[in-house]
Scaffold this motif. Structure first.
Motif, PDB file in Angstrom:
ATOM      1  N   ASN A 185      72.513 -29.590  17.827  1.00  0.00           N
ATOM      2  CA  ASN A 185      71.395 -30.299  18.459  1.00  0.00           C
ATOM      3  C   ASN A 185      71.936 -31.145  19.607  1.00  0.00           C
ATOM      4  O   ASN A 185      72.477 -32.231  19.396  1.00  0.00           O
ATOM      5  CB  ASN A 185      70.688 -31.171  17.421  1.00  0.00           C
ATOM      6  CG  ASN A 185      69.547 -31.980  18.023  1.00  0.00           C
ATOM      7  OD1 ASN A 185      69.224 -31.859  19.204  1.00  0.00           O
ATOM      8  ND2 ASN A 185      68.930 -32.817  17.205  1.00  0.00           N
TER       9      ASN A 185
ATOM     10  N   THR B 210      68.372 -26.433  14.785  1.00  0.00           N
ATOM     11  CA  THR B 210      68.370 -25.342  15.760  1.00  0.00           C
ATOM     12  C   THR B 210      68.326 -24.002  15.040  1.00  0.00           C
ATOM     13  O   THR B 210      68.539 -23.910  13.828  1.00  0.00           O
ATOM     14  CB  THR B 210      69.635 -25.397  16.622  1.00  0.00           C
ATOM     15  OG1 THR B 210      70.782 -25.336  15.763  1.00  0.00           O
ATOM     16  CG2 THR B 210      69.691 -26.668  17.452  1.00  0.00           C
TER      17      THR B 210
ATOM     18  N   PHE C 249      64.170 -24.205  18.236  1.00  0.00           N
ATOM     19  CA  PHE C 249      64.568 -25.570  17.864  1.00  0.00           C
ATOM     20  C   PHE C 249      63.387 -26.326  17.282  1.00  0.00           C
ATOM     21  O   PHE C 249      62.286 -26.312  17.833  1.00  0.00           O
ATOM     22  CB  PHE C 249      65.086 -26.297  19.102  1.00  0.00           C
ATOM     23  CG  PHE C 249      65.519 -27.724  18.870  1.00  0.00           C
ATOM     24  CD1 PHE C 249      66.381 -28.053  17.831  1.00  0.00           C
ATOM     25  CD2 PHE C 249      65.068 -28.742  19.700  1.00  0.00           C
ATOM     26  CE1 PHE C 249      66.790 -29.366  17.623  1.00  0.00           C
ATOM     27  CE2 PHE C 249      65.465 -30.052  19.505  1.00  0.00           C
ATOM     28  CZ  PHE C 249      66.332 -30.366  18.455  1.00  0.00           C
TER      29      PHE C 249
END
Length: 445
Positions: free
Chosen positions: A238, A256, A266
């Protein structure tokens, strides 16, 4: 028939609308025509209420890759809460997971057969670095096998009210990447799929039921102890976390996901000034540029934080306009109610929207006459005070947070036989008197 009569009574007599002077509130849900999010599907919700603030193609079922791990995390926290496993448990690593954990093309921490790993070790590698072999080991530890765990995943999705989902393994990898070790009963070429709406619903439940997940999901970088003299670097995938390439103020999660079928996806969440947003982008941006999913998420966050605000429509302890309800079989014949907490809604700053408030009593608490039944305890939930916009707002399934609970302000004990007998006698003579007066009045008409 009795239940139908009760429901009819509830609708006719008790599901009334409290017109509280038509307060003006700004609200307008955004869609693909409002902001341009480059993704196959996208959604943004208020993380506290489940209110949908943006949507685009949110019901098409698409591959979700490692966002699957949010369900694995949910079931892990649930198993720990119920005492089935503990953070300090040593996890047995199945033989086929050792070579899988060394595959460089997959997100992994390298596991060794001569070293012990705890549930906490493997969880951190899953939540931070999306380690696939670690995830599969946890699944087997919780349920006895990954196949049994996948069954739990699908059952839990149903319990949470998700509509569009098909979990085929615990990690989100394509089954074709598992060298024949995919869970029994799932196709060898299958991949977990969900709709954007269902992914957002899953994230909502994970964050609200187990908010401690953010303590780990928000860590930008950590190390995994792979052996007595071996550590593995774990940068968080992330990139919106503090200190990362796409740092975003308030971002602290969540997961993700990347495969050929899912593209770059995401599930993000951020908290600013007391407002939490949850976003999902699926197959976002250029498939060759993984970070574009964070650019698309930032568009949603910017829109959500800039254009919306949370307001309190009803305060905790507030009485609705008509706040007393008939009770059958109690020492008292009525009970009063108040709201159990604040009723908040997300509102758009520059649009006007009227709303009314509606009291809805819990149907299972009513008798065939639409009356509450004693005994009732002080603080017991008896219904909901809902907010209804003229242009209806939408909430994700399973949250039912378009309103706030109404609770009883006092105990109503069940009446004894003497009280009920005297009440019946009084009702008898009252009806006789009414009949008599009606008859006498008829003589003079």
């Amino acid at each position: 028939m009795k239940r139908n009569n009760r429901a009819k009574w509830a609708r006719m007599s008790l599901l009334f609308t409290l017109i509280l002077a038509l307060i003006t509130v700004p609200y307008q849900k955004a869609d693909a025509n409002t902001i341009n999010v480059d993704a196959s599907a996208a959604i943004m919700i208020n993380g506290d209420t489940g209110q949908i603030l943006y949507e685009d193609n949110i019901d098409e079922q698409l591959a979700i890759a490692s966002m699957t791990k949010m369900m694995t995390e949910y079931l892990l926290f649930e198993a720990i809460e119920e005492g089935q496993v503990s953070w300090d448990d040593t996890v047995q690593i199945e033989d086929h997971l050792y070579p899988l954990s060394h595959q460089g093309g997959l997100s992994n921490v390298m596991l060794r057969s001569d070293y012990d790993y705890t549930v906490k070790d493997l969880y951190e590698s899953m939540a931070i670095y999306s380690a696939n072999a670690s995830t599969m080991a946890l699944a087997s530890h919780i349920a006895g096998s990954e196949s049994a765990f996948v069954q739990q995943m699908n059952e839990k999705a149903g319990e949470l009210g998700l509509d569009h989902y098909d979990f085929v393994n615990s990690s989100g990898l394509p089954n074709s990447s598992l060298d024949g070790h995919h869970p029994d009963g799932t196709p060898a070429d299958a991949e977990t799929t969900m709709s954007a709406r269902s992914v957002a619903e899953l994230a909502f439940h994970l964050l609200n039921d187990y908010p401690e997940v953010l303590e780990t999901a928000s860590i930008p970088f950590a190390e995994f102890q792979a052996g007595p003299d071996e550590t593995v670097n774990m940068p968080n995938w992330n990139q919106m976390l503090p200190g990362m390439s796409h740092e975003y103020e308030g971002a602290d999660g969540l997961k993700t996901g990347t495969t050929d079928a899912a593209g770059n996806s995401f599930t993000g969440t951020a908290l600013r000034d007391g407002t939490r947003l949850i976003t999902v982008v699926m197959n976002a941006g250029d498939p060759q540029i993984r970070t574009e999913r964070f650019d698309e998420t930032a568009k949603l966050f910017d829109y959500g934080f800039d254009q919306f605000e949370d307001i309190t429509v009803v305060e905790e302890g507030q009485e609705p306009e008509d706040n007393t309800f008939t009770v059958s079989g109690g020492k008292e014949t009525e009970v009063s109610v108040v709201t159990s907490e604040n009723l908040n809604v997300s509102t758009q700053k520059n649009a006007n929207q009227d709303y009314t408030l509606e009291v809805v009593l819990d149907e299972e608490l009513l008798n065939e006459n639409g009356e509450l039944v004693a005994p009732i305890s002080e603080g017991e939930r008896i219904g909901t005070l809902k907010v209804n916009f003229d242009d209806p707002t939408e909430y994700i399934q399973g949250t039912q947070l378009s309103g706030v609970a109404l609770v009883a302000t006092e105990d109503i004990e069940e009446a004894g036989w003497f009280t009920m007998s005297m009440r019946g006698i009084g009702s008898f003579f009252s009806s006789m008197w009414t009949s008599l007066t009606d008859t006498v009045s008829g003589w003079f008409n």
